[in-house]
Design an enzyme around this catalytic site. Sequence first.
Site, PDB file in Angstrom:
ATOM      1  N   HIS A  52       0.967  -1.238  -0.036  1.00 28.69           N
ATOM      2  CA  HIS A  52       0.027   0.171  -0.130  1.00 28.69           C
ATOM      3  C   HIS A  52       0.906   1.396   0.017  1.00 28.69           C
ATOM      4  O   HIS A  52       0.603   1.964  -0.931  1.00 28.69           O
ATOM      5  CB  HIS A  52      -0.894  -0.101   1.276  1.00 28.69           C
ATOM      6  CG  HIS A  52      -1.763   1.228   1.344  1.00 28.69           C
ATOM      7  ND1 HIS A  52      -2.538   1.782   0.379  1.00 28.69           N
ATOM      8  CD2 HIS A  52      -1.729   1.942   2.381  1.00 28.69           C
ATOM      9  CE1 HIS A  52      -2.898   3.045   0.900  1.00 28.69           C
ATOM     10  NE2 HIS A  52      -2.477   2.962   2.245  1.00 28.69           N
ATOM     11  N   HIS A  76       3.306   7.042   5.194  1.00 22.22           N
ATOM     12  CA  HIS A  76       2.116   7.737   5.722  1.00 22.22           C
ATOM     13  C   HIS A  76       1.395   6.929   6.838  1.00 22.22           C
ATOM     14  O   HIS A  76       0.579   7.691   7.372  1.00 22.22           O
ATOM     15  CB  HIS A  76       1.275   8.183   4.454  1.00 22.22           C
ATOM     16  CG  HIS A  76       0.592   7.007   3.960  1.00 22.22           C
ATOM     17  ND1 HIS A  76       0.930   6.218   3.024  1.00 22.22           N
ATOM     18  CD2 HIS A  76      -0.809   6.639   4.162  1.00 22.22           C
ATOM     19  CE1 HIS A  76      -0.002   5.351   2.813  1.00 22.22           C
ATOM     20  NE2 HIS A  76      -1.062   5.450   3.588  1.00 22.22           N
ATOM     21  N   GLU A  80       0.073   6.055  12.637  1.00 23.59           N
ATOM     22  CA  GLU A  80      -1.180   5.487  12.873  1.00 23.59           C
ATOM     23  C   GLU A  80      -1.022   4.188  13.330  1.00 23.59           C
ATOM     24  O   GLU A  80      -1.782   3.735  14.435  1.00 23.59           O
ATOM     25  CB  GLU A  80      -2.079   5.787  11.709  1.00 23.59           C
ATOM     26  CG  GLU A  80      -3.573   5.364  11.988  1.00 23.59           C
ATOM     27  CD  GLU A  80      -4.009   6.417  12.947  1.00 23.59           C
ATOM     28  OE1 GLU A  80      -3.574   7.349  13.300  1.00 23.59           O
ATOM     29  OE2 GLU A  80      -5.346   5.945  13.144  1.00 23.59           O
ATOM     30  N   ASP A  81      -0.530   3.351  12.555  1.00 18.52           N
ATOM     31  CA  ASP A  81      -0.436   1.765  12.836  1.00 18.52           C
ATOM     32  C   ASP A  81       0.796   1.130  13.387  1.00 18.52           C
ATOM     33  O   ASP A  81       0.657  -0.114  13.823  1.00 18.52           O
ATOM     34  CB  ASP A  81      -0.713   1.328  11.207  1.00 18.52           C
ATOM     35  CG  ASP A  81      -1.874   1.515  10.534  1.00 18.52           C
ATOM     36  OD1 ASP A  81      -3.021   2.113  11.235  1.00 18.52           O
ATOM     37  OD2 ASP A  81      -2.068   1.469   9.297  1.00 18.52           O
ATOM     38  N   ASP A 143      -3.488   8.332  -1.247  1.00 13.67           N
ATOM     39  CA  ASP A 143      -3.710   7.337  -0.536  1.00 13.67           C
ATOM     40  C   ASP A 143      -5.204   6.870  -0.636  1.00 13.67           C
ATOM     41  O   ASP A 143      -5.424   5.535  -0.972  1.00 13.67           O
ATOM     42  CB  ASP A 143      -3.481   7.813   1.024  1.00 13.67           C
ATOM     43  CG  ASP A 143      -3.818   6.786   2.246  1.00 13.67           C
ATOM     44  OD1 ASP A 143      -3.654   5.712   1.889  1.00 13.67           O
ATOM     45  OD2 ASP A 143      -4.678   7.273   3.262  1.00 13.67           O
ATOM     46  N   ASP A 263     -24.055  13.189 -25.372  1.00 16.60           N
ATOM     47  CA  ASP A 263     -22.607  13.989 -24.818  1.00 16.60           C
ATOM     48  C   ASP A 263     -21.604  13.065 -24.287  1.00 16.60           C
ATOM     49  O   ASP A 263     -21.423  13.104 -23.090  1.00 16.60           O
ATOM     50  CB  ASP A 263     -23.179  15.125 -23.898  1.00 16.60           C
ATOM     51  CG  ASP A 263     -22.160  16.094 -23.881  1.00 16.60           C
ATOM     52  OD1 ASP A 263     -21.222  16.002 -24.590  1.00 16.60           O
ATOM     53  OD2 ASP A 263     -22.472  17.201 -23.015  1.00 16.60           O
TER      54      ASP A 263
HETATM   55 MN    MN Z   1      -2.766   4.644   3.865  1.00 15.70          MN
END
Ligand code: MN
Length: 726
Positions: A52, A76, A80-81, A143, A263
Amino acid sequence: METFEQHYESMLRAIRTYAPNTDLEAVERAVRYADEKHRDQKRKDGSPYIIHPLAVAEIVAEIGLDTDAIVGALLHDCIEDTSASFDEISRLFGRTVAELVEGVTKLTRVEFSTREEQQVENLRKMFMAMSKDIRVVLIKICDRLHNQRTMEYQSRAKQVSKSMETMDIYAPLAHRLGMQKIKWELEDSALQYLDPEGYKELVDYLDEHHDEAEAFMENIQTRIRERMSAVGISGTITGRIKHVYSIYRKMKEQHKTLDELYDLYAFRVIVETISDCYNVLGHIHEMFKLVPGRFKDYISTPKPNMYQSLHTTVIGDEGIPFEVQIRTREMHETAEYGVAAHWKYKEGIDSGDGKEFEWIRRLLEDQQETDAEDYIHSLKVDMFDDEVFVFSPRGKVISLPAGSTAIDFAYAIHSGVGNAMIGAKINNRIAGYDVQLHNGDIVEILTSKSAKGPSRDWLNICKSNQARSKIKQWFKKEKREENIARGKASFEGELRRINISPALLQNEELQPLLLKKLSFDSLDDMYAAIGYGGITAVKAMGKIREDLLKASRSAEAPKETKVLEISQSIQQDRHGNSGVKVEDIDTCMIKFSRCCTPVPGDDIVGFITKGYGVSIHRRDCPNARSANNPDLAARWVNVSWITGGEKPFPTTLEVLAEDRDGLLLDVAAALTTQQIRMKEINGKDLPGGRCQFTVTFEVKGLEQLKNIMGRLRSISGVVEVKRGQN
Ligand code: MN
């Protein structure tokens, strides 16, 4: 299953192609660090998590961002993780990278849970405001793009909620940042989950018609290409079917089925120079039929997101309309990558204090569809520095001026909340009223029915005009009764000074006029304002003094304006005492009725009016006969003349005559010889060669009037002369 190696290679290719100045050593270290940190994590499809960040970094490289952004993209999700911290990243990769990662982390934590338009707009702004560095938003968008691309492994519920966010927040942001390509992909991907059937139907239709469409596009491209080479303009032309979501949206908006919606096609001509753009446009308009109202010149007037192009829609021989966009290569880069393209060209802008991104922030205001003039005007307002965005406990976003406190928040919710406030919690902790709010804070106001209301020092603490004016309002209102009483007393004092009865203010015709001049809705409002010091009694009086004096001098509102003019002009000539004495009343306002215009010597009575004092009528006036009405009987009073015949009174005579040349001249002459001031004369023709006229003039008394009547009667042709009786 996708592998680390595939993604790593693919990222390096993107870097070499689109971001060749990247520091590969830093990228390499970041890949190793992130891989290490995410070691224990797997993607939903079972592949290693590092795929990712690698994919996000690849997209970041594709849009041409710099080393810090690519490294930031790789890291990134670390804070957080994983066990990584701001300090560690800062030490290993520099403060800028750490700040980028922290910024992305903050955005990741914001919950987006609403679809209400106003709220969504605030969320977008908050999103921007929270990111001091525009690269944070760019990384976050990349992301999200990768998350959308790999959404199939998520639960249905998550697919829908994330896709809604993408539609509401990310795609519009990508649009404002000018990143068309990413915007299209985000929209199409989100639509796939939000309306799978609608999406499939459309994609199937486009597939079915694929060959036709290709043939059509090939034909058009060839024709344009041949024309361009014939006239010696070099450039490229490409055709495409518009992206799925834009077709979908048009179908919904125009309530059309796919077969009705033509269109679908857009062609893009990319040329060397701006003058070539206009030349090509001319040729295209010559080759195909123009669809009126669809030509847009975004070259001379770029869109706020910097987009430049000429747009036109035309119809070919097949009867199928298509859009043509014409632009230069540089404009094209900007159209594809927006802000990021700008980045590429402006390499070397020093980052750090974030100031250089301000123009981008301003760009992001909700402007994209307004015209350029408005946009330029709005550039003067630096909105994101001036605003702070916070949440209510229920997730509503409230925008407040920067520096706002819980007090501002409370009054932004409702003045009732502010007035009942007894405390506040910020992010679930009790906080002082003077604590400044930050972007993303969750603010809760504690209220009580027995709250005593705002205190005066709140006025110094609060930041927003809204809160300040609501607090002031509270003070005004709480003390209103007291203020009215005080204000009324002081204003009536002013009235006495100029001898005006307060009752005059109640006059139905006069009052609206006075209130309008005073700019108040009611007398009580004015009294209240005087009471609390918003305006002084003297100043209020100054605005309406003349009107009050005029009204008190003037008669009851007349039925005809002409008469009003007369009576006013006459009244203005007269000063001092009125010439009439009212029985049992020493001083009061006197006015002479316009219906019977009494003059000294006439037998008169007085009628006590509401607000205008006593009005004087001749006793034989039809109006005076209403004295017999028992309801009004008490208001008739005896009056008598006290004037010595030294001042003139206006009166009116009605004259009936055989019409002839010079008649009016003779009437005027008769008055002049008596040194009478004639005020007005009005005549009308009657059947049978007769005429009737009314003449208004001033006399000193009944004797003089009778004299004049005699003279008028002696004029040749005059049939009748009598006192006016309207
Ligand atoms: Mn991410």
